[in-house]
Design a protein around this motif. Structure first.
Motif, PDB file in Angstrom:
ATOM      1  N   TYR A 111     -21.223  12.082   3.203  1.00 26.80           N
ATOM      2  CA  TYR A 111     -19.949  11.947   2.504  1.00 26.80           C
ATOM      3  C   TYR A 111     -18.983  13.094   2.811  1.00 26.80           C
ATOM      4  O   TYR A 111     -17.834  13.075   2.353  1.00 26.80           O
ATOM      5  CB  TYR A 111     -20.155  11.857   0.994  1.00 26.80           C
ATOM      6  CG  TYR A 111     -20.837  10.597   0.519  1.00 26.80           C
ATOM      7  CD1 TYR A 111     -20.970   9.485   1.355  1.00 26.80           C
ATOM      8  CD2 TYR A 111     -21.352  10.505  -0.761  1.00 26.80           C
ATOM      9  CE1 TYR A 111     -21.603   8.327   0.925  1.00 26.80           C
ATOM     10  CE2 TYR A 111     -21.986   9.355  -1.215  1.00 26.80           C
ATOM     11  CZ  TYR A 111     -22.110   8.271  -0.357  1.00 26.80           C
ATOM     12  OH  TYR A 111     -22.743   7.125  -0.807  1.00 26.80           O
ATOM     13  N   GLU A 112     -19.445  14.079   3.599  1.00 22.04           N
ATOM     14  CA  GLU A 112     -18.537  15.143   4.025  1.00 22.04           C
ATOM     15  C   GLU A 112     -17.310  14.564   4.729  1.00 22.04           C
ATOM     16  O   GLU A 112     -16.201  15.094   4.619  1.00 22.04           O
ATOM     17  CB  GLU A 112     -19.260  16.116   4.970  1.00 22.04           C
ATOM     18  CG  GLU A 112     -20.305  16.998   4.309  1.00 22.04           C
ATOM     19  CD  GLU A 112     -19.711  18.265   3.722  1.00 22.04           C
ATOM     20  OE1 GLU A 112     -18.473  18.393   3.738  1.00 22.04           O
ATOM     21  OE2 GLU A 112     -20.493  19.102   3.233  1.00 22.04           O
ATOM     22  N   LEU A 113     -17.514  13.474   5.457  1.00 19.60           N
ATOM     23  CA  LEU A 113     -16.389  12.861   6.172  1.00 19.60           C
ATOM     24  C   LEU A 113     -15.287  12.421   5.211  1.00 19.60           C
ATOM     25  O   LEU A 113     -14.103  12.377   5.584  1.00 19.60           O
ATOM     26  CB  LEU A 113     -16.880  11.653   6.979  1.00 19.60           C
ATOM     27  CG  LEU A 113     -17.873  11.963   8.118  1.00 19.60           C
ATOM     28  CD1 LEU A 113     -18.406  10.674   8.711  1.00 19.60           C
ATOM     29  CD2 LEU A 113     -17.205  12.818   9.185  1.00 19.60           C
ATOM     30  N   ASN A 114     -15.655  12.098   3.985  1.00 20.44           N
ATOM     31  CA  ASN A 114     -14.680  11.619   3.008  1.00 20.44           C
ATOM     32  C   ASN A 114     -13.718  12.706   2.546  1.00 20.44           C
ATOM     33  O   ASN A 114     -12.639  12.394   2.027  1.00 20.44           O
ATOM     34  CB  ASN A 114     -15.389  11.040   1.779  1.00 20.44           C
ATOM     35  CG  ASN A 114     -16.209   9.812   2.105  1.00 20.44           C
ATOM     36  OD1 ASN A 114     -16.219   9.347   3.236  1.00 20.44           O
ATOM     37  ND2 ASN A 114     -16.917   9.299   1.117  1.00 20.44           N
ATOM     38  N   ILE A 115     -14.128  13.967   2.674  1.00 18.02           N
ATOM     39  CA  ILE A 115     -13.264  15.055   2.196  1.00 18.02           C
ATOM     40  C   ILE A 115     -12.553  15.766   3.345  1.00 18.02           C
ATOM     41  O   ILE A 115     -11.998  16.850   3.160  1.00 18.02           O
ATOM     42  CB  ILE A 115     -14.059  16.068   1.345  1.00 18.02           C
ATOM     43  CG1 ILE A 115     -15.176  16.726   2.150  1.00 18.02           C
ATOM     44  CG2 ILE A 115     -14.615  15.397   0.093  1.00 18.02           C
ATOM     45  CD1 ILE A 115     -15.861  17.873   1.408  1.00 18.02           C
ATOM     46  N   GLU A 116     -12.537  15.141   4.520  1.00 14.36           N
ATOM     47  CA  GLU A 116     -11.858  15.707   5.685  1.00 14.36           C
ATOM     48  C   GLU A 116     -10.713  14.776   6.077  1.00 14.36           C
ATOM     49  O   GLU A 116     -10.907  13.774   6.776  1.00 14.36           O
ATOM     50  CB  GLU A 116     -12.847  15.879   6.837  1.00 14.36           C
ATOM     51  CG  GLU A 116     -13.959  16.885   6.521  1.00 14.36           C
ATOM     52  CD  GLU A 116     -15.054  16.913   7.581  1.00 14.36           C
ATOM     53  OE1 GLU A 116     -15.061  16.031   8.470  1.00 14.36           O
ATOM     54  OE2 GLU A 116     -15.900  17.822   7.514  1.00 14.36           O
ATOM     55  N   PRO A 117      -9.475  15.087   5.633  1.00 19.84           N
ATOM     56  CA  PRO A 117      -8.373  14.146   5.809  1.00 19.84           C
ATOM     57  C   PRO A 117      -7.770  14.107   7.209  1.00 19.84           C
ATOM     58  O   PRO A 117      -7.019  13.195   7.523  1.00 19.84           O
ATOM     59  CB  PRO A 117      -7.343  14.672   4.801  1.00 19.84           C
ATOM     60  CG  PRO A 117      -7.602  16.141   4.760  1.00 19.84           C
ATOM     61  CD  PRO A 117      -9.088  16.295   4.886  1.00 19.84           C
ATOM     62  N   GLY A 118      -8.038  15.090   8.037  1.00 23.14           N
ATOM     63  CA  GLY A 118      -7.473  15.090   9.384  1.00 23.14           C
ATOM     64  C   GLY A 118      -6.282  16.005   9.535  1.00 23.14           C
ATOM     65  O   GLY A 118      -6.164  16.738  10.504  1.00 23.14           O
ATOM     66  N   VAL A 119      -5.365  16.009   8.547  1.00 21.71           N
ATOM     67  CA  VAL A 119      -4.182  16.881   8.643  1.00 21.71           C
ATOM     68  C   VAL A 119      -4.456  18.262   8.066  1.00 21.71           C
ATOM     69  O   VAL A 119      -3.657  19.182   8.238  1.00 21.71           O
ATOM     70  CB  VAL A 119      -2.976  16.250   7.928  1.00 21.71           C
ATOM     71  CG1 VAL A 119      -2.587  14.942   8.598  1.00 21.71           C
ATOM     72  CG2 VAL A 119      -3.278  16.037   6.443  1.00 21.71           C
ATOM     73  N   ALA A 120      -5.555  18.397   7.335  1.00 21.63           N
ATOM     74  CA  ALA A 120      -5.970  19.687   6.790  1.00 21.63           C
ATOM     75  C   ALA A 120      -7.490  19.750   6.857  1.00 21.63           C
ATOM     76  O   ALA A 120      -8.156  18.777   7.222  1.00 21.63           O
ATOM     77  CB  ALA A 120      -5.483  19.835   5.352  1.00 21.63           C
TER      78      ALA A 120
END
Length: 460
Positions: free
Chosen positions: A384-393
């Motif tokens: 679920y780490e991927l869920n908290i990585e938005p791409g712009v930050a």
């Protein structure tokens, strides 16, 4: 209030705590008059049932309290506290029926069962005191009960009288009482000393945001407690509806709980070095409130995209956790009323916690069960780490989708304590109804379990 046991030499009525299955055996040892009185009054030993037994002249000679059966006790804690409320005012001593850990837990329940919040209105409660039973650690139980009352008082106080300044005053009073050192960083000094997210969340309020930093002890392992001190949460520009805002006095329940835990540790003089960090803010609305879509830079240097200003607790905790980690403690433990998702998962009675340390999880589970402070482990689920990585930050403070909200919040916090041994509690800190040993309102969760587990957690 500071609950204490009655003086050991106080005149007291003997109290027999009787399970339903044990009533017949207990009655066999009593005289015919007592047997007749019990039968005539329909006493069966059911939970919360009480009976005062008179002597030949009509004056009470003993009291009985029903203790139900194992199935009933599994569904409710502190049955004796419930029975105590039905007893006449006076002083009692437990004469039979309890021993070991059950005796300690019920004695604690009795003390906190007498709690009432009286800052604004005297409750006129009649005292039912208990002489400390033989074989228990009375000083430890009194310390736990006093800490529980401190936590409840702080949470129950409305935000009009419990803002960041008042929370700091409570921490200072506690530090003074136990010889701890305390300092704060306030207002624009938060920016100067690199606590940008605490400042950002709190800047819209006219109540100055701050970081409270208390230290106690000079030797032993290092324990750092971090408590969420959001003294009121409007939701910010993502404004909460009125129904969700009604209980936001309790959004500083994490701070109240770590102060209670700190009080126990200091009162019991545990051989450790304690640090308590509380980011104290009000999440308000004004022209300078932070906005959805903003990108913040944290103390640790990680950037955070704001997708919901109502997910503010993890922001202020992040800066405090980064500071905690810089000190390289042996254990960092955070307490926060953080997510509604945790309540959906386990309800309001269990205190969910997260840790990657298997031995710590075992110690907490065992301790919680022992002292009737129930906790439940939820996972730091790495996918679920991927869920908290938005791409712009680097991080997203409120991932979309609405699933696994407690886990993603915990994963967010772990990013700021990843080099440390870390435990995070996502507590509720509120009881919607009265229950034995617990009045409606604020209450502590997880603190006694942590206290009981500390020898295993820190090898004390």
């Amino acid at each position: 209030m500071t609950p204490t046991f009655a003086a050991p030499d106080s005149p007291a009525l003997p109290l027999h705590v009787i399970e339903q299955a044990a009533l017949e055996g207990w009655l066999a040892g009593q005289d015919a008059r007592v047997q007749s009185w019990v039968a005539a009054n329909g006493f069966t030993g059911a939970q919360a049932q009480v009976l005062v037994v008179p002597g030949p002249e009509g004056t009470p000679i003993m009291a009985l309290a029903g203790y139900g059966d194992a199935a009933q006790r599994a569904r409710r804690r502190f049955l004796l506290a419930g029975a105590a409320k039905a007893l006449p005012a006076g002083t009692y001593r437990i004469a039979s029926g309890l021993e070991g850990q059950a005796l300690e837990n019920e004695a604690f329940g009795w003390l906190i069962g007498g709690y009432s919040f009286e800052r604004y209105k005297t409750q006129n409660t009649q005292p039912r005191q208990l002489i400390a039973p033989e074989g228990i650690d009375a000083a430890r139980i009194e310390a736990m009960a006093a800490a529980e009352c401190l936590t409840r008082d702080l949470i129950n106080t409305p935000a009009s009288d419990m803002g960041p300044d008042e929370l700091e005053s409570a921490a200072r009073d506690l530090a003074k009482a136990h010889g701890a050192r305390i300092e704060t960083v306030q207002g624009d000094a938060l920016l100067e000393q690199n606590f940008p997210m605490i400042h950002t969340v709190g800047r819209a309020s006219d109540r100055v945001p701050r970081l409270i930093d208390m230290r106690w002890g000079t030797s032993g392992p290092k324990l750092t407690l971090v408590g969420k001190g959001v003294c009121f949460d409007t939701g910010g520009l993502d404004l909460k509806p009125a129904s969700s805002m009604a209980l936001m006095r309790k959004d500083m329940g994490g701070a109240a709980t770590v102060l209670g835990l700190a009080r126990m540790i200091m009162a019991l003089k545990l051989p450790l070095q304690l640090r308590v960090l509380i980011p104290a803010v009000e999440n308000a609305v004004s022209g300078n409130a932070y906005r959805p879509g903003d990108i913040l830079t944290s103390r640790k240097g990680l950037t955070v995209e704001i997708n919901n200003t109502d997910a503010e607790g993890r922001l202020v905790l992040a800066d405090a956790l980064a500071l905690a980690e810089e000190d390289a403690p042996d254990l960092i433990l955070s307490m926060a009323t953080l997510t509604g998702a945790a309540r959906v998962a386990v309800g309001g009675d269990l205190a969910p916690y997260f840790t990657d340390d298997e031995s710590a999880a075992q110690a907490l589970a065992s301790a919680g069960a022992k002292v009737a402070d129930p906790v439940w482990r939820l996972p730091f689920h790495d996918p679920y780490e991927l869920n908290i990585e938005p791409g712009v930050a680097d991080l997203d403070n409120a991932p979309s989708g609405g699933m696994a909200g407690a886990i993603t919040a915990a994963l967010f916090l772990r990013r700021f304590a990843e080099a440390s041994r870390y435990i995070h509690f996502d507590i509720y800190a509120w009881s919607a109804t009265d229950a034995p040993g617990r009045t409606k309102g604020g209450f502590s969760q997880g603190a006694r379990a942590v206290l009981e587990a500390l020898p295993a957690l820190l090898k004390l």
